[in-house]
Design a protein around this motif. Sequence first.
Motif: not given
Length: 556
Positions: A14-17, A46-52
């Motif tokens: 829900s946060l991502y949405a 998940e955020l660090i894995e997608n936005y290093p």
Amino acid sequence: MLELRPYQREAVDSLYAYWQDKAGSPLLVLPTGAGKSLVLATVCKELIENYPDMRILIVTHVRELILSNFGELLNIWPFAPAGIYSAGVGRRDAHAQIIFGGVQTIASKTQAIGHIDLVMVDEAHLMPRKSETQYGKLLDGLRAINPDLKLVGLTATPYRLGEGSLHQGEGALFDDIAYDLPISDLIDGGYLVRPISKGMATTYDVSGVGKLGGDYKQNALQAAVDKDHLTTAVVDEVVAYGTAPGAERKAWLAFCSGVDHAFHMRDEIRSRGFSCETVTGETPAGERDRILGDFKAGRLRALTNNSVLTTGTNLPIIDLVAFCRPTQSAGLYVQMAGRGLRLYPGKENCLFLDFAGVVRRHGPIDAVTPPSARSGSGEAPVKLCPQDAGGCGSLIHASVRTCPDCGYEFPIDDSPKIQARAEDVPMLSKGEATWRPITRRRFALHEGKGGKPPSVKVTYSQGLTQFNEWLCFEHSGYAQSKAHRWWSQHGGRCPFPSTVLEALERQNELRETAEISVRPDGRYWSVVGHRVADNDNVPAGANDNYAEVLEDSIPY
């Protein structure tokens, strides 16, 4: 890696949405015990894995919560690029990619920390709206470095006393609620234990205590509550419920009204032969860790505290909570209640003893209404017609001087005193019915309102606790049929009474009500069933041979 519960996954998604559709600062509302630490950890990973290149700051105010959140991240990501910036912990990892910080330490250290992309605040209800506070200085300093800084708050109670909802009104730091999980969903899903509450013979009357900032003045509150005879009476009841045969409680937690009150409660519990310790804001960190460790391991029977175990404390062994701190704050009430609802082996429920009247003031924990921003005293909208002073026990509007049910005249008396009247308010607004033995039953004329006919008010007493039911002989349809059915079940002769006065005159025809089944209904109880004694000469509750009747209660 720990597997997320379905609602935890929903909270993260829900946060991502929200970020896909809006640019504001959202709240994630998760009840105490829902696992906010795992939600925070998952978002970070998940955020660090997608936005290093992203840098994240998780900030809160409690040392134990900083360590807990940091540990949860390492549980799911052992080599996470994370550090801690907190004087209380003794670490200042200013350059870590993920920083777990204490607001007291980092509020003035934004230049040392540098560029941050996302701030997540745990226990966001503790953030005042004023910019000169520590949280305000922290956010202002970080936004001066990165104007595109994102802010997310996590809390079980998205409102503050005197300010209202965190995302509404002038100066609100948050814009929306991205996810809101009702506590009843966690209880029904088996993720939290069910709360149960009992009526107390001892309650605090703080009508003469002044208020500051919307809640009771601390010193005046303690002076009103911390009295030897009250402490003795309260501990009498705590011990009685905590050691009840067949329902013994392993771990007792008392929320007290001041530091001295917490120590006096400790000493009184110890005098009964039970191990007990006290935690306050002045307890050294090492001693506090030892006390909480002993309590969590079951080496202590009881723990008293003042204002330090309301947030950031994970003590799932707790199965009895004593509310000994009156408060105007709905958020504080819900936070205190949440301490007892976590799962623990062999723990089926948590017993709440409401000496402070907070359940009656704020309602069931799954139906607390977020306060709107307001000024004034915040007095309760209802008061109790005191049975011990000749009243009838009815709950009526706080402004009424004369009880409409019995004519009792309320005196003007602001002095704090003990009130020998049981408080028995459901901890959940909906739930299963339970049977209560009845020690007394009374009938009274209840005048109808708005042109409706009068009815018979039936008051059932379980010791000092009272439950009410209305028999509508002069109505029509279901209400009248229900009254006729009740009359027959209790041995009344036909023809049925046609008026309320006739029913009152013929009450000697009726058998005693031995037990009633009551079900939570909002702030009150609905009577949904009866067990009737089979012998006119047997007192209510003294005979095991009953005629049992269950029915659905329809408010009229």
